[in-house]
Write a protein that holds these residues in place. Structure first.
Motif: not given
Length: 134
Positions: A106-132
């Motif tokens: 799955m394209d991680w940008a699709d998940v990121l866009d969905m989480l970005d519409g919900v909350g900023a800190w969820l976006t940060i957690v998901f980006m940290f997961y992807i970078l990890f």
């Protein structure tokens, strides 16, 4: 009677066959050593996979907790709620979504866009997961 020369030549052929097997044992010795190395690394591979599943589990719980709090306190569109319940409806589903996002299922940008519409800190957690993971 018996032809003694014939029996001696048969022994020589048997000796040649044994020498051929001994010569090929070097190859089997190397093969045995490689198989021993692979079998010896299975324990490390197992614990590595356990650690990866544990990390997936922790991030899935973090994101699910954040999504649960966001769903309780804000007005989201029905489309966003359906996407959240499809991707992160259960712990196993959340882990599977995270696994798909890191392995290309799955394209991680699709998940990121969905989480970005919900909350900023969820976006940060998901980006940290992807970078990890990547």
């Amino acid at each position: 009677g018996f032809n003694v020369a014939y029996l001696r030549s048969l022994r020589i052929f048997k000796l040649a066959k044994v020498l051929r097997i001994v010569r090929s044992l070097r190859f089997f010795n190397e093969l045995r050593m490689m198989v021993d190395c692979v079998v010896g690394s299975l324990c490390s591979l197992f614990w590595c996979l356990v650690l990866l599943v544990f990390i997936l589990y922790i991030f899935a719980l973090l994101i699910m907790q954040g999504l649960t709090q966001s769903l309780m306190g804000s007005e989201l569109s029905q489309e966003t709620i359906d996407a959240i319940s499809t991707m992160f409806g259960s712990v196993a589903g959340s882990m599977f979504t995270l696994l798909k996002a890191t392995t290309g299922g799955m394209d991680w940008a699709d998940v990121l866009d969905m989480l970005d519409g919900v909350g900023a800190w969820l976006t940060i957690v998901f980006m940290f997961y992807i970078l990890f993971f990547c």
